[in-house]
Design an enzyme around this catalytic site. Structure first.
Site, mmCIF file in Angstrom:
data_model
loop_
_atom_site.group_PDB
_atom_site.id
_atom_site.type_symbol
_atom_site.label_atom_id
_atom_site.label_comp_id
_atom_site.label_asym_id
_atom_site.label_seq_id
_atom_site.Cartn_x
_atom_site.Cartn_y
_atom_site.Cartn_z
ATOM 1 N N ARG A 53 0.779 -1.247 -0.118
ATOM 2 C CA ARG A 53 -0.250 0.102 0.013
ATOM 3 C C ARG A 53 1.039 1.132 -0.063
ATOM 4 O O ARG A 53 1.284 1.998 -0.886
ATOM 5 C CB ARG A 53 -0.890 0.140 1.195
ATOM 6 C CG ARG A 53 -1.960 0.973 1.169
ATOM 7 C CD ARG A 53 -1.638 2.408 1.420
ATOM 8 N NE ARG A 53 -1.244 2.195 3.017
ATOM 9 C CZ ARG A 53 -0.670 3.661 3.672
ATOM 10 N NH1 ARG A 53 -0.646 4.701 2.861
ATOM 11 N NH2 ARG A 53 -0.399 3.398 4.914
ATOM 12 N N ASP A 54 1.441 1.480 0.976
ATOM 13 C CA ASP A 54 2.439 2.955 1.150
ATOM 14 C C ASP A 54 3.572 2.782 0.174
ATOM 15 O O ASP A 54 3.879 3.929 -0.209
ATOM 16 C CB ASP A 54 2.680 2.974 2.792
ATOM 17 C CG ASP A 54 3.185 4.261 2.908
ATOM 18 O OD1 ASP A 54 2.967 5.128 2.197
ATOM 19 O OD2 ASP A 54 3.902 4.352 4.060
ATOM 20 N N HIS A 80 5.955 4.449 12.537
ATOM 21 C CA HIS A 80 5.875 4.329 11.354
ATOM 22 C C HIS A 80 7.027 5.421 10.491
ATOM 23 O O HIS A 80 6.470 6.551 10.361
ATOM 24 C CB HIS A 80 4.479 4.559 10.615
ATOM 25 C CG HIS A 80 4.260 4.470 9.160
ATOM 26 N ND1 HIS A 80 3.567 3.687 8.404
ATOM 27 C CD2 HIS A 80 4.619 5.666 8.236
ATOM 28 C CE1 HIS A 80 3.623 3.818 7.270
ATOM 29 N NE2 HIS A 80 4.254 4.999 6.787
ATOM 30 N N HIS A 112 10.032 6.910 7.923
ATOM 31 C CA HIS A 112 10.400 6.596 6.857
ATOM 32 C C HIS A 112 12.004 7.049 6.842
ATOM 33 O O HIS A 112 12.348 7.702 7.704
ATOM 34 C CB HIS A 112 9.679 7.792 5.788
ATOM 35 C CG HIS A 112 8.547 7.203 5.145
ATOM 36 N ND1 HIS A 112 8.200 7.348 4.032
ATOM 37 C CD2 HIS A 112 7.472 6.764 5.959
ATOM 38 C CE1 HIS A 112 7.034 6.923 3.872
ATOM 39 N NE2 HIS A 112 6.486 6.681 5.132
ATOM 40 N N CYS A 142 9.718 8.877 -3.708
ATOM 41 C CA CYS A 142 9.258 9.284 -4.870
ATOM 42 C C CYS A 142 10.046 8.848 -5.999
ATOM 43 O O CYS A 142 11.281 8.918 -5.987
ATOM 44 C CB CYS A 142 9.363 10.907 -4.907
ATOM 45 S SG CYS A 142 9.059 11.711 -6.506
ATOM 46 N N ASN A 186 9.898 4.410 2.852
ATOM 47 C CA ASN A 186 9.718 3.936 4.187
ATOM 48 C C ASN A 186 11.014 3.071 4.647
ATOM 49 O O ASN A 186 11.733 2.787 3.751
ATOM 50 C CB ASN A 186 8.527 2.590 4.074
ATOM 51 C CG ASN A 186 7.061 3.256 4.011
ATOM 52 O OD1 ASN A 186 6.526 3.525 4.647
ATOM 53 N ND2 ASN A 186 6.594 3.690 2.604
#
Lengths: 299, 299
Positions: A15-16, A207, A209, A240, A249
């Site tokens: 997903r992410d 969570h 990155h 990106c 992530n």
């Protein structure tokens, strides 16, 4: 230094990790890849997002993916849901856990959800209530907790009241997102000190990155605060695609490597994780940011 | 979690960072680059290695570099020296501090120095003595402290007796190297617990590589053990140039970013460091592993 004995890794790569990709990974490849993750020892996988395909074309095949994968017993399959419409599709797809999301920064919330923080609350409340009525557990995400691309700094008080509001709705776990990868261990400690006065550590997830290389240091700080739930994306997906060096992530493979070395149990098989990381790197056809993937490939 | 208020970053990019590069950075560019580092607020720069140019052609211009740079008051300029011949050249070049090196793993020492650990000791002893007689301070490096590319594991006892031997010779600081970037925070804690029983924290430095993404987590563990000296290389130089994803030394820019965010004083100006990182990336003409360099460039 005291660390927990056991940690749960929540895989958010499908997903992410994929949501910002410009190239569309075929439904078949997604299913194949999630099936690899399912047998790697991971106990939690966020497999897709039931957002309007107009906004996230990379995940337009959410329903097909959810229906196509081979579910493994003991693994929780979750999906992101923005509103009632998304929830209906997620229930149709028989998703185990629903994830809702909002931002701790007003500007980011506006840009991401097209609503103010105040106006987002009642929408999420309805989604959470209907999820619970449908027998689903719900996970809440708060993003831009440690910094925002549009605002100078994010107020800890915003994070606190939004967390409170989400738990009041009935979520069972809150994931605190360093969306742009700016956090440092001191910031993590400070935030967690505040949150742990109100919520038990088992209800929180971090969570991170890895945009500035601090993700594993932030994990270590979180472990020392008693946190045992961590989100990550295999191969470090989620950067990106037009910024070759900018990490996404925290890579699940990097997280598993460190935790294994520290004798903290995750249940994850690093060799299987490596194959899943290699698979998605080949499909995306560019070097992904996971340190361990590249180290293994160049050995 | 307790951290020191102040840390000294020891920049090893011009030596450890460049020594494995296949492309020769011109003497003029090296001098220009070291001059940039000298005004960045760094207080310690290892500028070159007086090793036989046959073995390290990338640093064949050691003497010209040492004589060409503009020395800034308050900055210590160090160089690596393998033997008496190297020391003579280093003294001729008016180097402030001499660095000697050996390995904690027998096989790595053999491959790197072409001698057994036992046979290396008397050679280093002579170099250290002559350095001290010449009025120089000496720094000792032990490499492969946390893992070796040729041996399954490295014995903590080897690290301990080698450390003892080096301090007995008269070195003023010992740098413990994770040469292949495999360490984790638990390993760091364990090793430092042993070493700190014998040596004060101010006499030790940690030298991490970020091959598996754990370098900053290892820094955090070291800070919690009271360590205040850290080696790093601007832009994350030091990886094998034929392995695009495999990181080298911990990037000075990543280290400075984390320490600044934690309000730990380094004296280093991140903006100036960025310019020096960008400069050397352009000269080497490939993406270097520093997370902060890439994040700033793609912003």
């Amino acid at each position: 230094m005291k660390w927990p004995e056991k940690v749960t890794i929540k895989e958010v790569g499908p997903r992410d990790g994929l949501q910002n990709e410009k190239s569309f990974i075929s439904t078949e490849d997604k299913i194949n890849w999630i099936n690899q993750l399912s047998v790697s020892g991971l106990k939690y996988i966020e497999i897709t997002s039931f957002v309007n395909p107009k906004w996230i074309p990379a995940l337009a095949d959410a329903l097909e993916v959810a229906n196509g994968i081979q579910r493994v017993e003991g693994v929780t399959y979750a999906a992101l849901v923005p509103n009632q419409k998304g929830l209906e599709r997620a229930i149709e797809a028989n998703i185990d856990e629903i994830a809702v999301f909002m931002s701790a920064s007003e500007t980011h919330n506006q840009k991401n959800i097209n609503k103010s923080i105040q106006d987002t609350i009642p929408i999420l409340r309805e989604v959470v209530q209907d999820s619970l009525s449908a027998g689903k557990t719900v996970r809440g995400y708060v993003s831009t907790v440690f910094g925002c691309p549009y605002e100078d700094s994010v107020d800890i008080d915003s994070v606190l009241w939004i967390s409170e509001a989400l738990f009041d709705m009935g979520i069972s776990e809150l994931s605190l997102g360093d969306t742009i990868g700016v956090a440092n261990p001191k910031q993590v400690q400070k935030l967690l000190e505040m949150l742990l006065r109100r919520f038990p550590p088992g209800k929180l997830a971090m969570h991170f990155h890895d945009t500035r290389g601090t993700a594993l240091a932030n994990i270590l700080a979180s472990l020392e605060m008693g946190i045992t739930n961590f989100d990550s994306a295999v191969a470090g997906l989620g950067g990106c695609p037009y910024a070759p060096g900018a990490s996404g992530n925290l890579a699940t493979d990097d997280l598993a490597y460190m935790l294994d070395g520290m004798d903290i149990k995750t249940g994850v098989d690093q060799a299987k994780l490596f194959l899943a990381a290699k698979f998605i790197q080949e499909k995306l056809d560019r070097l992904l940011p996971s340190h361990n993937l590249q180290a293994r490939l160049t050995k």
